[in-house]
Design an enzyme around this catalytic site. Structure first.
Site, PDB file in Angstrom:
ATOM      1  N   TYR A  80       0.836  -1.204   0.000  1.00 54.23           N
ATOM      2  CA  TYR A  80       0.000   0.000   0.000  1.00 54.23           C
ATOM      3  C   TYR A  80       0.869   1.253   0.000  1.00 54.23           C
ATOM      4  CZ  TYR A  80      -3.686   3.282   1.194  1.00 54.23           C
ATOM      5  OH  TYR A  80      -4.560   4.327   1.173  1.00 54.23           O
ATOM      6  N   PHE A 132      -9.584  19.151 -24.841  1.00 58.09           N
ATOM      7  CA  PHE A 132      -9.892  17.734 -24.938  1.00 58.09           C
ATOM      8  C   PHE A 132     -11.179  17.540 -24.139  1.00 58.09           C
ATOM      9  CE2 PHE A 132      -9.551  13.271 -23.536  1.00 58.09           C
ATOM     10  CZ  PHE A 132      -9.623  12.697 -24.784  1.00 58.09           C
ATOM     11  N   THR A 133     -11.962  16.529 -24.501  1.00 59.48           N
ATOM     12  CA  THR A 133     -13.304  16.364 -23.892  1.00 59.48           C
ATOM     13  C   THR A 133     -13.274  16.383 -22.357  1.00 59.48           C
ATOM     14  OG1 THR A 133     -12.983  13.979 -24.125  1.00 59.48           O
ATOM     15  CG2 THR A 133     -14.282  15.073 -25.830  1.00 59.48           C
ATOM     16  N   ASP A 223      -0.150  18.877 -21.244  1.00 56.53           N
ATOM     17  CA  ASP A 223      -0.825  17.582 -21.308  1.00 56.53           C
ATOM     18  C   ASP A 223       0.012  16.710 -22.235  1.00 56.53           C
ATOM     19  OD1 ASP A 223      -2.341  15.361 -21.867  1.00 56.53           O
ATOM     20  OD2 ASP A 223      -4.230  16.433 -22.147  1.00 56.53           O
ATOM     21  N   LYS A 266      -1.869   6.020 -22.829  1.00 55.42           N
ATOM     22  CA  LYS A 266      -1.298   6.340 -24.140  1.00 55.42           C
ATOM     23  C   LYS A 266       0.221   6.450 -24.024  1.00 55.42           C
ATOM     24  CE  LYS A 266      -5.617   8.530 -24.745  1.00 55.42           C
ATOM     25  NZ  LYS A 266      -6.384   9.706 -24.393  1.00 55.42           N
ATOM     26  N   ARG A 389     -15.731  12.209 -33.494  1.00 52.51           N
ATOM     27  CA  ARG A 389     -15.124  13.379 -32.877  1.00 52.51           C
ATOM     28  C   ARG A 389     -15.707  14.575 -33.603  1.00 52.51           C
ATOM     29  NH1 ARG A 389     -12.552  11.912 -27.993  1.00 52.51           N
ATOM     30  NH2 ARG A 389     -14.787  11.958 -27.792  1.00 52.51           N
ATOM     31  N   PHE A 455     -21.413  11.618 -25.502  1.00 53.58           N
ATOM     32  CA  PHE A 455     -20.924  10.682 -26.516  1.00 53.58           C
ATOM     33  C   PHE A 455     -20.643   9.293 -25.955  1.00 53.58           C
ATOM     34  CE2 PHE A 455     -16.462  10.704 -25.265  1.00 53.58           C
ATOM     35  CZ  PHE A 455     -16.315  11.923 -24.613  1.00 53.58           C
TER      36      PHE A 455
END
Ligand SMILES: *Cc1c(COP(=O)(O)O)cnc(C)c1O
Length: 482
Positions: A80, A132-133, A223, A266, A389, A455
């Site tokens: 932990y 970005f969403t 980002d 990613k 998109r 979406f």
């Protein structure tokens, strides 16, 4: 990818890896694909894997892992608090980004949540190249406002501009003068700008943004979720960076950023995320929220196995032969489609090949979601799952009116090292057929429309029986072939 010249004169992307673990694919007949699309409410997010042939929904958590990543996962140190695995990643972050403090989070949007909680107040402005969403949702949820200050060329679907993700420096200065620095929470730079077709920004542009931010005392948050593609394009397309290594470019970008966050679904080809920075003061401030929302500081909601995989994956990202696989496959697919007259976003970016639905199905009005309709049609005729998109990915405004997207794209993601070239050729073939028969594609309308991130779960139906006609034409042309 290797730069190998074929005797035939062709340029073919050549894989620099071999496949040692495989997963069998399903290939359903078109009748089942039609049924599955209807069951999914014409929303590709609601399809089930068993009905999908090639899953080009996203590159998130779907990239192929390497033998070294899998080996590292077995050695993970599970506890932990104080896991040695965490310190491996912490050291790798220090080494690659040169940032002293690392905070883990379970994925990219979790970082966005924590950063928005920490820095965005009601009335805050967040300038960025493009939203970005999930980023936008978290900023708006905190009462902030996103201001997109992308260069105009960025929204030009067909362009020669090598860096369509660049910030327009004049727009940035004008925004600061209009609102004053107190209102601006931070300037956000998104590497490999997702929603405009995986388009990069240049190192030179980042240096310019830094100058302005220094002048006004503003913070830059990078980002880095799609950093790998952006790094590759900087090296390929930016004259001054041709002789820099990927590691040197990474470090230069990091040195220009105050805070970096990323989705390790990613970047690093694993699953997870995190934030890194050098300011102890800001670190202590952000740190408070990590145990509250993510987990203790040495795992942050991630499994230790994934943390091991990220540490190895980040190191592998510094290898140009590794990060060029995605962009080169995407370039191949984009060029082949272009040759056949199919409208695609150019120049090819990272992340995936992007079909320009606004032109592909220019007979479908934006109110009827052209990119969503194209996504449904493509799945039916090919078993390929893409992601809308466009306007469906937007949110209605305060008054409930549609916010029409600047671009209507169907994104066909090419997760890194996952597909073979013959699968890409199949995709090109079916997309070209669909383009020839595009007049058969009709619009969509919502049956059930969620308020936030619609979406993901929205249910849509067709405005008429166009899908039956499309299936009939397919059977006429392809007979019994899948
Ligand atoms: C995917 C993505 C995110 C969110 O990351 P998740 O791990 O999916 O939550 C944030 N920013 C960009 C640019 C992305 O592509």
């Amino acid at each position: 990818m290797a730069n190998v010249r074929f005797y035939s004169g062709d340029t073919v992307p050549l894989e620099m890896h071999k496949v040692r673990i495989v997963q069998k694919l399903n290939f359903m007949p078109i009748e089942r694909r039609l049924e599955a699309m209807r069951e999914a409410g014409n929303n590709t997010f609601l399809l089930r894997n068993r009905d999908i042939f090639l899953d080009m929904l996203t590159d998130s958590g779907t990239n192929a892992m390497s033998d070294n990543q899998l080996a590292a996962m077995i050695q993970a140190d599970d506890s932990y608090a104080g896991s040695e695995t965490f310190y491996k990643l912490d050291n790798k972050i220090k080494e690659i980004f040169g940032k002293q403090f690392f905070l883990p989070a379970h994925q990219g949007r979790a970082c966005e949540h924590i950063l928005a909680q920490t820095f965005v107040k009601p009335g805050s402005i967040v300038p960025m190249n493009y939203h970005f969403t999930t980023t936008k949702s978290h900023i708006v949820l905190k009462g902030g406002k996103v201001e997109e200050i992308l260069i105009d060329e960025g929204l030009n679907v067909n362009s020669e501009h090598p860096f369509k993700g660049n910030i327009d420096i004049d727009k940035l200065k004008a925004l600061i003068q209009e609102h004053g620095t107190d209102k601006i929470a931070f300037v956000r730079l998104e590497a490999g700008t997702n929603l405009i077709g995986g388009q990069p920004f240049s190192l030179e542009n980042m240096i310019e943004v830094r100058k302005v931010c220094d002048e006004y005392g503003l913070m830059i948050i990078l980002d880095a979720s799609l950093l790998a593609d952006n790094l590759y394009f900087i090296k390929q397309r930016e004259e001054k960076c041709k002789n820099m290594s990927i590691r040197e470019i990474t470090r230069a970008m990091s040195d220009l950023s105050d805070i970096i966050y990323f989705s390790a679904r990613k970047l690093g080809c694993a699953r997870g995320g995190g934030m890194c920075l050098n300011s102890k003061k800001l670190y202590l401030k952000i740190r408070e929220l990590v145990p509250l929302y993510e987990g203790f500081l040495t795992y942050g909601g991630m499994s230790v196995r994934e943390i091991e995989a990220i540490a190895v994956g980040l190191e592998e990202t510094m290898d140009e032969d590794m990060i060029n696989q995605g962009p080169q496959f995407i370039a191949y697919m984009t060029e082949e489609l272009k040759k056949r007259g199919v409208p695609v976003v150019t120049p090819p970016g990272g992340l995936g090949c992007h079909l320009n639905a606004m032109e592909f199905v220019n007979h479908i009005p934006q109110q009827q979601y052209p990119a969503g309709a194209l996504g449904a049609a493509l799945f039916i005729v090919s078993g390929i799952r893409g992601m809308e998109r466009g306007t469906i990915s937007e949110q209605r405004d305060e008054n409930g009116n549609e916010t029409f997207a600047n671009m209507e794209l169907l994104r066909l993601a090419l997760p890194r090292r996952v597909f073979t070239l013959s699968q890409v050729k199949y995709a090109v073939d079916r997309i070209s057929w669909l383009y020839q028969n595009r007049s058969l594609i009709g619009g969509l309308t919502f049956v059930d429309e969620p308020k936030i991130l619609r979406f993901f779960f929205g249910i849509l139906t067709t405005v008429n029986d166009w899908q039956d006609k499309l299936v009939a034409k397919f059977k006429e042309d392809f007979g019994d072939s899948l």
